[in-house]
Design a protein around this motif. Structure first.
Motif, mmCIF file in Angstrom:
data_model
loop_
_atom_site.group_PDB
_atom_site.id
_atom_site.type_symbol
_atom_site.label_atom_id
_atom_site.label_comp_id
_atom_site.label_asym_id
_atom_site.label_seq_id
_atom_site.Cartn_x
_atom_site.Cartn_y
_atom_site.Cartn_z
ATOM 1 N N VAL A 84 0.841 -1.202 0.000
ATOM 2 C CA VAL A 84 0.000 0.000 0.000
ATOM 3 C C VAL A 84 0.871 1.245 0.000
ATOM 4 O O VAL A 84 2.039 1.204 0.391
ATOM 5 N N VAL A 85 0.263 2.331 -0.452
ATOM 6 C CA VAL A 85 0.897 3.637 -0.321
ATOM 7 C C VAL A 85 0.291 4.287 0.922
ATOM 8 O O VAL A 85 -0.932 4.378 1.041
ATOM 9 N N TRP A 86 1.165 4.680 1.848
ATOM 10 C CA TRP A 86 0.658 5.329 3.071
ATOM 11 C C TRP A 86 0.983 6.817 2.954
ATOM 12 O O TRP A 86 2.123 7.225 3.147
ATOM 13 N N VAL A 87 -0.007 7.597 2.605
ATOM 14 C CA VAL A 87 0.241 9.009 2.386
ATOM 15 C C VAL A 87 0.083 9.779 3.702
ATOM 16 O O VAL A 87 -0.851 9.516 4.474
ATOM 17 N N ILE A 88 1.043 10.677 3.948
ATOM 18 C CA ILE A 88 0.968 11.513 5.142
ATOM 19 C C ILE A 88 1.051 12.963 4.670
ATOM 20 O O ILE A 88 2.119 13.443 4.285
ATOM 21 N N ASN A 89 -0.090 13.610 4.671
ATOM 22 C CA ASN A 89 -0.164 14.955 4.111
ATOM 23 C C ASN A 89 -1.172 15.760 4.933
ATOM 24 O O ASN A 89 -2.305 15.968 4.546
ATOM 25 N N ARG A 101 -3.399 6.897 -9.368
ATOM 26 C CA ARG A 101 -2.391 7.479 -10.248
ATOM 27 C C ARG A 101 -0.998 6.927 -10.004
ATOM 28 O O ARG A 101 -0.054 7.263 -10.724
ATOM 29 N N THR A 102 -0.811 6.081 -8.977
ATOM 30 C CA THR A 102 0.518 5.573 -8.655
ATOM 31 C C THR A 102 1.022 4.681 -9.794
ATOM 32 O O THR A 102 0.236 4.141 -10.572
ATOM 33 N N ALA A 103 2.357 4.494 -9.833
ATOM 34 C CA ALA A 103 2.943 3.689 -10.903
ATOM 35 C C ALA A 103 2.389 2.267 -10.864
ATOM 36 O O ALA A 103 2.011 1.700 -11.880
ATOM 37 N N LEU A 104 2.344 1.683 -9.671
ATOM 38 C CA LEU A 104 1.749 0.360 -9.502
ATOM 39 C C LEU A 104 0.342 0.547 -8.942
ATOM 40 O O LEU A 104 0.113 1.485 -8.177
ATOM 41 N N PRO A 105 -0.567 -0.370 -9.303
ATOM 42 C CA PRO A 105 -1.919 -0.238 -8.733
ATOM 43 C C PRO A 105 -1.923 -0.628 -7.254
ATOM 44 O O PRO A 105 -1.838 -1.806 -6.936
ATOM 45 N N ARG A 106 -1.940 0.352 -6.396
ATOM 46 C CA ARG A 106 -1.895 0.076 -4.950
ATOM 47 C C ARG A 106 -2.917 0.954 -4.229
ATOM 48 O O ARG A 106 -3.102 2.127 -4.584
ATOM 49 N N PRO A 107 -3.536 0.385 -3.206
ATOM 50 C CA PRO A 107 -4.460 1.217 -2.406
ATOM 51 C C PRO A 107 -3.696 2.325 -1.687
ATOM 52 O O PRO A 107 -2.516 2.171 -1.385
ATOM 53 N N VAL A 108 -4.397 3.420 -1.432
ATOM 54 C CA VAL A 108 -3.805 4.545 -0.716
ATOM 55 C C VAL A 108 -4.501 4.663 0.643
ATOM 56 O O VAL A 108 -5.738 4.667 0.724
ATOM 57 N N VAL A 109 -3.706 4.730 1.698
ATOM 58 C CA VAL A 109 -4.259 4.891 3.049
ATOM 59 C C VAL A 109 -3.537 6.048 3.722
ATOM 60 O O VAL A 109 -2.506 6.502 3.233
ATOM 61 N N GLY A 110 -4.063 6.506 4.849
ATOM 62 C CA GLY A 110 -3.371 7.539 5.615
ATOM 63 C C GLY A 110 -4.222 8.772 5.838
ATOM 64 O O GLY A 110 -5.368 8.668 6.266
ATOM 65 N N THR A 111 -3.648 9.940 5.535
ATOM 66 C CA THR A 111 -4.424 11.173 5.736
ATOM 67 C C THR A 111 -5.388 11.396 4.579
ATOM 68 O O THR A 111 -6.315 12.193 4.681
ATOM 69 N N GLN A 112 -5.154 10.721 3.443
ATOM 70 C CA GLN A 112 -6.115 10.694 2.339
ATOM 71 C C GLN A 112 -6.339 9.219 1.987
ATOM 72 O O GLN A 112 -5.665 8.352 2.510
ATOM 73 N N GLY A 113 -7.267 8.980 1.069
ATOM 74 C CA GLY A 113 -7.590 7.581 0.779
ATOM 75 C C GLY A 113 -8.323 6.974 1.960
ATOM 76 O O GLY A 113 -9.200 7.613 2.549
ATOM 77 N N LEU A 114 -7.949 5.769 2.341
ATOM 78 C CA LEU A 114 -8.591 5.157 3.512
ATOM 79 C C LEU A 114 -8.081 5.832 4.787
ATOM 80 O O LEU A 114 -6.886 5.764 5.095
ATOM 81 N N GLN A 115 -8.988 6.499 5.495
ATOM 82 C CA GLN A 115 -8.589 7.288 6.661
ATOM 83 C C GLN A 115 -9.134 6.701 7.956
ATOM 84 O O GLN A 115 -10.189 6.067 7.953
ATOM 85 N N ALA A 116 -8.399 6.962 9.033
ATOM 86 C CA ALA A 116 -8.850 6.549 10.358
ATOM 87 C C ALA A 116 -9.505 7.749 11.015
ATOM 88 O O ALA A 116 -8.894 8.803 11.130
#
Lengths: 244, 323
Positions: A84-89, A101-116
């Protein structure tokens, strides 16, 4: 707590390799430290801690997405193998660019995408519809997390006064920190306060952008001797908090 | 009116005596499927699936068993199903988000908890006319009418109270504080006790209707099961009121309570997240709906053993049984 909530789900999914993409603000540094801590606690791995340096620019542009569509694959193509891509923004100026939009098809989690989050507009379980309907009635918009946490604070005070039959701040506080304090707040279990740092124990919703919540943490299999919710965040022996 | 329904009740009783023991019919509301599954108690096979309005939860039969009332929370309506034809024959304008209902012993008035509006709607069953709306605490859910029809109790999940309505005046006469998120209220058959389950508080409060005070709180403990998972929701008296079954939601168990001693005597393992159940004919079996495993567990009341599991629709919520 947020990083742990996402990390538990990543481990449950068997997606233990995390490619962190972030800015270098103090807030983002702090969150990145929490992700590394979660990785160490649960057996995940931060495969790279990547700093995103492109300027945010204006979000609303004519022909805006074309450039982003070019930039994000280039930005992420040199990443090591990851699940996964763990975005911190925390400033919320580029995180949304990563999804799809990532080079590899990967889920995005963190401050965007899947959020807690303590609350999400998709959450309807355990009587949650009541809160979802109450905020539009009062404010003419769907609830956000801040609505819930503000309500939770007042509710905690009111509930403690009502159940204890006391109104002095000292007595109410004592009751709130006691084992008798069990707050109902649409999470399907009683919420209470941690005595060591006064944080509220609560299940965390994972969602954001979906019309149904993805899951809630703590996840199955993460055990604790007293409260499952204490698997999220700093437990008593780990906490350095001290009250005078 | 009363003598009429009494006559009807007598006729039904005679009919029951005249006909040899036949299978009962079990109705299960499926919250996620918007249906009611109909099961034959002898074969334990589904014999029908009845479509309802959206999000059916509370499910009760009229005292003469001719009509089945299903509260459809998202449909903002109560579907009335004819138990002969198994079709929705009429609807009651319950007001928004009806969840649980109670019918007075005479079968004339239905009391509806409007979860979203913090109201209890009091309605004439035949005409569907709203007789009164009583404001109660936030998120009312459990409803119970006392055996003498004098009082109606509504529990409010957010306010953590059992609200007592005087049926003569439709006014609130008492608000009893119980533990967090009270779900269901039940009077004992003699009307001398009112039992209220608190889901998140994890207790059952026994209230004396003379004083409207809590006289005893029952809590639960199962080795190896986390205390926060022991969440009593439904309550059903069995063995002539000597025991009470209470499905404990996320602990996947049904608690059995000795009603005289007010102590838990057993825990029966069932499917996942049982919330509500119902006693079968002659009180021999207890049928409990397991929300997360989409089935109904059949419990033998004598041996307190789970005997069978019957698949139903998705997210089964409540059970009603016609003898």
């Amino acid at each position: 707590m947020r990083a742990d909530a996402i990390a538990q789900y990543m481990i449950w999914k068997k997606w233990p390799r995390w490619y962190v993409v972030r800015r270098d603000t103090p807030e983002d540094q702090d969150y990145a430290a929490q992700v590394k801590r979660s990785a160490a606690r649960y057996g995940g791995k931060v495969v790279e801690d990547h700093i995103y340096r492109l300027p945010p620019g204006a979000r609303n542009l004519d022909s805006g997405h074309q450039q982003v569509q070019q930039q994000i694959p280039m930005e992420t193509e040199s990443a090591p193998d990851h699940d996964v891509v763990w975005v911190i923004n925390s400033e919320d100026d580029f995180g949304d660019y990563l999804m799809y939009r990532t080079a590899l098809p990967r889920p995005v989690v963190g401050t965007q995408g899947l959020q807690a989050t303590a609350w999400d507009k998709s959450y309807t379980e355990s009587g949650g519809m009541h809160f979802q309907n109450a905020i539009p009635r009062l404010a003419d918009r769907p609830p956000v997390e801040r609505d819930y946490t503000a309500w939770l604070a007042f509710r905690a005070l009111a509930d403690a006064a009502m159940k204890s039959g006391k109104v002095t701040p000292k007595a109410v506080k004592r009751y709130m920190l006691s084992d008798d304090f069990k707050l109902e707040a649409f999470k399907g279990q009683a919420l209470s306060f941690r005595t060591w740092d006064h944080q509220m124990r609560q299940p965390i919703i994972l969602g954001g952008g979906t019309r149904v919540p993805v899951t809630t943490s703590p996840q199955e299999g993460f055990l604790h001797q007293y409260y499952l919710t204490d698997t999220l965040g700093f437990d008593k022996p780990e906490s350095k908090c001290k009250f005078k | 009116m009363t003598s009429n329904s009494l006559a009807a009740a007598c006729a039904t009783a005679l009919l029951l005596i005249a006909v040899p023991a036949s299978a009962a019919t079990i109705y299960v509301s499926n919250e996620k499927d918007n249906t009611v599954t109909v099961i034959d108690s002898e074969t334990l096979k589904p014999i029908n699936t009845i479509k309802t309005a959206r999000r059916p939860r509370g499910i009760v039969l009229s005292p003469d068993f001719k009509e089945l009332f299903v509260a459809a929370g998202d449909g903002d309506i109560i579907d009335v199903i004819d138990t002969e034809t198994m079709e929705v024959t009429r609807t009651l304008e319950s007001g928004p988000d009806p969840e649980l209902m109670a019918i007075d012993p005479a079968g004339e008035i239905i009391y509806i908890a409007n979860e979203d509006d913090s109201l209890v709607t009091i309605m004439d069953i035949k005409s569907g006319d709203v007789l009164a709306q009583v404001p109660v605490g936030v998120e009312p859910e459990g409803m119970a009418v006392s055996p003498d029809s004098k009082y109606t109790v509504a529990t409010s999940e957010s306010t953590s109270m059992a609200h007592v309505i005087d049926n003569a005046t439709n006014k609130l006469i008492a608000n009893v504080l119980v533990d967090s998120r009270p779900r269901e209220a039940k009077f004992t058959a003699d009307g001398k006790e009112l039992w209220v389950s608190s889901e998140v508080g994890g207790t059952i409060s026994v209230i004396d209707p003379k004083t409207w005070k809590v006289i005893k709180k029952i809590s639960f403990e199962v080795p190896g099961v986390r205390p926060e998972q022991l969440q009593p929701v439904g309550m059903d008296f069995a063995r002539d009121g000597k025991i009470l079954f209470s499905p404990l939601g996320p602990s996947n168990r049904v608690a059995v309570i000795d009603t005289a001693k007010k102590e838990v005597i057993d825990y029966i393992l069932v499917g996942q997240r049982p919330w509500h159940g119902e006693l079968g004919p002659e009180g021999k079996k207890y049928y409990v709906a397991n929300g997360l495993t989409n089935d109904v567990t059949v419990i033998d009341v004598d041996s307190l053993k789970a005997e069978k599991s019957v698949p139903v629709g998705r997210l089964p919520w409540g059970v009603a049984i016609k003898p």
